[in-house]
Design a protein around this motif. Structure first.
Motif, PDB file in Angstrom:
ATOM      1  N   ILE A  36     -39.310  27.111  -8.107  1.00 62.94           N
ATOM      2  CA  ILE A  36     -38.239  27.880  -7.297  1.00 62.94           C
ATOM      3  C   ILE A  36     -38.012  29.214  -8.187  1.00 62.94           C
ATOM      4  CG2 ILE A  36     -35.886  28.073  -6.613  1.00 62.94           C
ATOM      5  CD1 ILE A  36     -36.091  25.184  -5.800  1.00 62.94           C
ATOM      6  N   GLU A  37     -37.815  29.118  -9.533  1.00 64.30           N
ATOM      7  CA  GLU A  37     -37.804  30.287 -10.330  1.00 64.30           C
ATOM      8  C   GLU A  37     -38.858  31.373  -9.937  1.00 64.30           C
ATOM      9  OE1 GLU A  37     -37.750  31.122 -14.969  1.00 64.30           O
ATOM     10  OE2 GLU A  37     -36.444  29.356 -14.492  1.00 64.30           O
ATOM     11  N   GLY A  38     -40.091  30.990  -9.907  1.00 59.72           N
ATOM     12  CA  GLY A  38     -41.388  31.873  -9.940  1.00 59.72           C
ATOM     13  C   GLY A  38     -41.118  32.419  -8.292  1.00 59.72           C
ATOM     14  N   ARG A  39     -40.673  31.732  -7.509  1.00 55.66           N
ATOM     15  CA  ARG A  39     -40.506  32.551  -6.047  1.00 55.66           C
ATOM     16  C   ARG A  39     -39.207  33.411  -6.193  1.00 55.66           C
ATOM     17  NH1 ARG A  39     -40.084  26.746  -2.629  1.00 55.66           N
ATOM     18  NH2 ARG A  39     -42.269  26.027  -3.242  1.00 55.66           N
ATOM     19  N   LEU A  40     -38.190  33.346  -7.069  1.00 55.43           N
ATOM     20  CA  LEU A  40     -37.133  34.112  -6.982  1.00 55.43           C
ATOM     21  C   LEU A  40     -37.564  35.300  -7.699  1.00 55.43           C
ATOM     22  CD1 LEU A  40     -34.089  31.728  -8.246  1.00 55.43           C
ATOM     23  CD2 LEU A  40     -34.598  32.842  -5.947  1.00 55.43           C
ATOM     24  N   PHE A  41     -38.113  35.373  -8.813  1.00 54.65           N
ATOM     25  CA  PHE A  41     -38.654  36.503  -9.445  1.00 54.65           C
ATOM     26  C   PHE A  41     -39.886  37.300  -8.487  1.00 54.65           C
ATOM     27  CE2 PHE A  41     -37.130  34.719 -13.556  1.00 54.65           C
ATOM     28  CZ  PHE A  41     -36.624  35.836 -13.884  1.00 54.65           C
ATOM     29  N   ARG A  42     -40.349  36.599  -7.306  1.00 55.55           N
ATOM     30  CA  ARG A  42     -41.213  37.459  -6.746  1.00 55.55           C
ATOM     31  C   ARG A  42     -40.676  38.054  -5.328  1.00 55.55           C
ATOM     32  NH1 ARG A  42     -44.675  33.141  -8.308  1.00 55.55           N
ATOM     33  NH2 ARG A  42     -44.136  31.945  -6.072  1.00 55.55           N
ATOM     34  N   LEU A  43     -39.040  37.888  -5.016  1.00 47.88           N
ATOM     35  CA  LEU A  43     -38.502  38.164  -4.285  1.00 47.88           C
ATOM     36  C   LEU A  43     -38.596  39.724  -4.036  1.00 47.88           C
ATOM     37  CD1 LEU A  43     -35.563  36.073  -4.091  1.00 47.88           C
ATOM     38  CD2 LEU A  43     -37.641  35.996  -2.443  1.00 47.88           C
ATOM     39  N   THR A  44     -38.639  40.179  -3.166  1.00 55.25           N
ATOM     40  CA  THR A  44     -38.701  41.972  -2.975  1.00 55.25           C
ATOM     41  C   THR A  44     -38.418  42.485  -1.623  1.00 55.25           C
ATOM     42  OG1 THR A  44     -39.913  43.959  -3.457  1.00 55.25           O
ATOM     43  CG2 THR A  44     -41.205  42.072  -2.295  1.00 55.25           C
TER      44      THR A  44
END
Length: 502
Positions: A326-334
């Motif tokens: 989930i942390e990886g998905r958060l950093f890929r939010l744009t």
């Protein structure tokens, strides 16, 4: 041999019948107005049928139990082993009395024993040990033909008839009364530990005979202490499988108060749930322990068996894996432009600043604080010692490895961060923070640009809230108001209850 008249059997009846009749009709009072004495044949003293005599002494008080080997061996591995042929110190006594004559006509074990004229008896006494750290334990002793309490015989028969004593002397009785009063006055009261010890043994034997244990029904903190002490005693006598369900039933009656106590003291309740083999209590405490790991680790590392620790560490690892994804998905939010392109400094500088601010906040919130410098001196001033240490590195003790994800104290902080992300857009990066950030680029700052900046940031926050939704799920039975850690761990009944694998 002269047979007994049938009328005598009809009048006297079996001991159980007499006992039940006496309870219904005023304890066997005679028509003449006097109270007739009937030997007790119910818990805790089964005078007619008991064959295991137990003395529990604490301080100045001694509790006597006359119980049944059959019941004790079914409930306790200790009694099963100690009364076996290999370890037993049982003695035989002559069966007889009225019970023997009545039992001759039945095919029961009592009747068989009576016909043989032999009855096995076991005797246990509580041994406090010689040191302060010794655990009090029942020890089997050589039995005798009569017990030392109240002069009662072990086979339950009344004492023989004596010749009538001479006329009483009033002075003698006054002396005996004064002596009794003096003895009572000098008897010291029981300490709390001594009273607790007596209560624990009484509760243990009450559970064996399917009587409810005497546990506090109002104060849950006091009830926890009593249940923990009783479970410890049951573990000592290999009787957890019998005592555990009683503890589980009693504590679950506290309902919401129990969930609050487990949330407050998860390390204590996970051990209690394990000993009581309570799925409900163990599961609730396990979820809290995993969410708060490794803060709880120092409290339970040396108190729980390896099987429980393995389950905890597996659940911590599963939670860390979920957090990492989930942390990886958060950093890929744009954000995207009106043409569906990812924002960049070239196509939408203001929107790119929105994404940059969110990522910077997330990185700061999920990263541990920087480690302090070992020394403020420049490297040149300490190079000689540093070089000397490295020159002997092959002979020196290696440095410990860095902490792994399962032991690094990050989970509570991460839990708080994700709870913030999942609770709503208004809980972080508010108006003042947006305004200060945008003022760092004066040529872009205006009221209109600030409104657009905040509007686009709300879109990123909404996406983040949806991303962390799996972590916001609560697997607890009670309500969770703690935002310091995550309580989303799922418990699998087929592999997460260690006593089911034994």
């Amino acid at each position: 041999m002269v047979s007994q008249p049938s009328s005598e059997l009809t009048v006297r009846g079996p001991s159980s019948v007499v006992s039940s009749r006496s309870r219904r009709h005023g304890r066997g009072r005679s028509h003449a107005g006097g109270a007739s004495y009937l030997p007790q044949n119910e818990f805790p003293v089964f005078t007619h049928t008991g064959d295991v005599e137990i003395f529990v002494k604490a301080g100045t008080q001694t509790n006597r139990y006359l119980l049944h080997r059959l019941i004790l061996t079914q409930c306790s591995g200790f009694f099963e082993a100690s009364t076996s042929q290999e370890w037993s110190r049982a003695t035989t006594t002559e069966g007889g009395g009225e019970l023997a004559r009545i039992g001759e006509d039945s095919g029961s074990e009592t009747g068989r024993r009576s016909r043989e004229g032999v009855k096995k008896m076991w005797r246990y006494e509580l041994d406090r040990g010689s040191g302060n750290d010794d655990i009090p334990m029942l020890v089997q002793k050589e039995n005798s033909s009569s017990s030392s309490v109240l002069g009662s015989t072990t086979d339950g028969r009344p004492p023989p008839v004596r010749n009538k004593p001479p006329a009483s002397n009033p002075g003698f009785f006054r002396s005996v009364a004064n002596l009794s009063l003096a003895s009572t006055a000098t008897t010291s009261p029981l300490t709390q530990d001594e009273q607790d010890l007596l209560n624990d043994y009484d509760n243990l034997f009450r559970v064996f005979y399917n009587h409810p244990p005497a546990l506090d029904p109002i104060d849950i903190a006091n009830a926890y202490i009593q249940c923990k002490s009783l479970l410890k005693l049951a573990d000592l006598y290999d009787a957890l499988i019998v005592v555990g369900p009683r503890i589980d039933h009693h504590l679950l009656q506290f309902n919401s108060r129990l969930w609050k106590q487990i949330a407050k003291y998860p390390s204590s309740y996970i051990k209690l749930g394990y000993l009581a083999q309570s799925k409900t209590i163990f599961q609730e405490a396990l979820i809290h322990v995993v969410g708060g790991w490794p803060v709880c680790e120092r409290h339970i590392r040396h108190q729980l068996p390896d099987a429980v620790l393995d389950i905890i560490e597996d659940k911590v690892e599963d939670l860390e894996d979920m957090i990492g994804k989930i942390e990886g998905r958060l950093f890929r939010l744009t954000l995207t432009t009106s043409r569906g392109e990812r924002v960049t400094p070239q196509n939408s500088y203001l929107d790119w600043l929105v994404v940059s601010l969110f990522r910077q906040w997330l990185a700061d919130a999920t990263s541990p604080p920087p480690l302090p410098l070992l020394s403020s001196r420049p490297p040149a001033l300490r190079s000689s010692r540093h070089r000397h240490a490295h020159s002997d590195s092959s002979q020196s003790t290696p440095l410990p490895p860095p902490p792994s994800s399962a032991t690094a104290p990050l989970t509570p902080n991460l839990g708080r961060v994700y709870c913030t992300l999942g609770s709503g857009p208004s809980t972080y990066l508010g108006h003042d923070e947006c305004k200060r950030f945008l003022k760092l680029t004066p040529e872009l700052y205006s009221r209109e640009s600030l409104k657009k900046f905040e509007r686009r940031l709300e879109e990123v926050k909404a996406m983040a809230m949806d991303t962390v939704r799996p972590l916001m799920r609560s697997s607890l039975l009670g309500e969770s108001h703690n935002t310091a850690y995550l309580v989303c761990s799922r418990i699998d009944e087929s592999r997460d209850f260690p006593w089911l694998e034994m």
